[in-house]
Design an enzyme around this catalytic site. Structure first.
Site, PDB file in Angstrom:
ATOM      1  N   TYR A   1      41.600  38.441  38.141  1.00 42.94           N
ATOM      2  CA  TYR A   1      42.398  39.147  39.150  1.00 42.94           C
ATOM      3  C   TYR A   1      42.489  40.610  38.759  1.00 42.94           C
ATOM      4  CZ  TYR A   1      46.613  40.821  41.556  1.00 42.94           C
ATOM      5  OH  TYR A   1      47.497  41.548  42.303  1.00 42.94           O
TER       6      TYR A   1
ATOM      7  N   GLU B   1      43.330  45.024  46.112  1.00 38.53           N
ATOM      8  CA  GLU B   1      43.439  43.828  45.269  1.00 38.53           C
ATOM      9  C   GLU B   1      42.175  42.989  45.382  1.00 38.53           C
ATOM     10  OE1 GLU B   1      47.110  40.923  45.012  1.00 38.53           O
ATOM     11  OE2 GLU B   1      45.656  40.124  46.414  1.00 38.53           O
TER      12      GLU B   1
END
Ligand code: GDP
Ligand code: MN
Length: 380
Positions: A101, A190
């Protein structure tokens, strides 16, 4: 403005962040054609502005073009957390060895961009932060210093990535994502998951991308991503007219000059027991043109039963605003009641002008609270 996954990935690609090849499709036939063109197994991905698509059936792997067509058929029209699927992104399927991530958000408290990186990707980042906070590396960037290579090293080593090939690719992606974030005037970028394939290739499998609305004028190509169908039709009309407008769900239309006064007007309508139908800021002026545009936007909403016109004259002169209102009402037909509160520079003259015109649906009130009460009463 939030971007769809494929739009964010398009920007990632422009900045050199690796993504999979893909095609946009809006029908099952297009999905099939896309899969044929790509010539590999594909993933059919619902393009909606919400996360958790995977769990909701919005991400499906297809064996072949016929399967892609079938999966697309099942997915179009699906409701994912209140978002109806209309567009699909058909992407070359990836094999996944690991899911990481990576994100950059704008941390308003610290007034700095904030990097977050963890090897525990593919899941909700809030869960990682709650269950294993040490696995999530957070790092602010000093905007004046800008991006420095040590930032990537600290993120990658801090999170425990040991493979040198991965470290190198990650450092490259981290630097590129920062450039992408800054140069696109993003508020959020993101990548979840940022995958490592069994061959050791790192790439962005998803994108979440928010661009600062106030900076869109600098990015006509990004502004074009805005789907006119997806936006509120009244807000879209307001944007066309250049009127600052936010749709709300009550019945009292609100028009103020200046954002602060307009927000206070929203509040005072609530205090008076009513429900605002919108927020609308006339800005500094008050000429007929601006008033016509704003009234046109507000009264287009059939939920509006009365309009509260709240003006405080500083540089703006109330007599000019009053003339603007009369001229506007001369040019357009408005049946619903309008309550006008004028205060500040030349308020007396302004009120007199409106009183002299004696329009049956225009009510003049001297104070904000009284005007709000009147507007609420008339909207009932
Ligand atoms: P989200 O659920 O809205 O965040 O959508 P994502 O694009 O992140 O996809 C959800 C999950 O589907 C990912 O975390 C992956 O595990 C899986 N997934 C998506 N694309 C692929 C792919 O190409 N191959 C494989 N094997 N899994 C995928
Ligand atoms: Mn995701």
């Amino acid at each position: 403005m939030d971007l769809l996954e494929y739009q964010g990935k398009q920007l990632f690609k422009q900045f050199g962040i690796p993504v999979s090849e893909g095609r946009l499709a809006t029908t099952p036939a297009e999905a099939r054609a896309a899969a044929e063109e790509l010539g590999t197994q594909v993933v059919v991905k619902a393009q909606v502005l919400t996360g958790g698509r995977g769990k909701a059936g919005g991400v499906k792997r297809a064996e072949d073009p016929a399967d892609a067509e079938q999966k697309a058929k099942d997915m179009i029209g699906l409701d994912i957390r209140g978002h109806v699927v209309e567009k699909l992104w058909i992407e070359e399927a990836s094999d996944i060895a690991k899911e990481y991530y990576l994100s950059i958000t704008f941390d308003r408290g610290a007034k700095q961009p904030l990097f977050m990186f963890t090897m525990q990707g593919g899941v909700e980042i809030e869960d990682v932060a709650a269950n294993d906070p040490d696995a999530l590396i957070r790092l602010h960037v000093d905007a004046l210093e800008g991006y420095q290579p040590w930032i990537a090293r600290r993120l990658v080593y801090g999170a425990g990535v040991e493979d040198p090939g991965e470290q190198k690719q990650l450092a490259d992606i981290i630097g590129k994502l920062y450039r992408c974030f800054v140069e696109c005037d993003a508020m959020l970028t993101e990548i979840n998951p940022l995958i490592v394939t069994p061959d050791g290739v790192v790439k962005a499998l998803d994108s979440k991308f928010t661009v600062d609305d106030s900076a869109l004028y600098r990015h006509p190509d990004i502004a074009e991503f805005r789907d006119p169908g997806a936006a509120d039709p009244f807000e879209a009309f307001a944007r066309e007219k250049g009127v600052t407008y936010v749709k709300l769900d009550g019945s009292v239309g609100i028009l103020g000059n200046g954002a602060g006064l307009s927000m206070s007007t929203v509040d005072v309508v609530v205090v008076a027991g009513g429900k605002p139908a919108n927020f609308c800021d006339l800005g500094g002026g008050g000429n007929a043109e601006g008033v016509v545009d704003a009234l046109e936007v507000i009264t287009r909403d059939p939920q509006v039963k009365s309009v509260f016109f709240n003006i405080f004259g500083g540089i703006t002169r109330c007599d000019e605003v009053a003339r603007g209102i009369l001229e506007a009402l001369d040019r357009m037909k408005i049946e619903i009641p309008i309550v006008v509160r004028l205060d500040g520079t030349n308020a007396e003259e302004g009120r007199q002008i409106l009183a002299d015109a004696a329009l049956p649906n225009v009510h003049v009130s001297p104070t904000m609270l009284e005007a709000a009460k009147k507007a609420v009463e008339l909207a009932a």
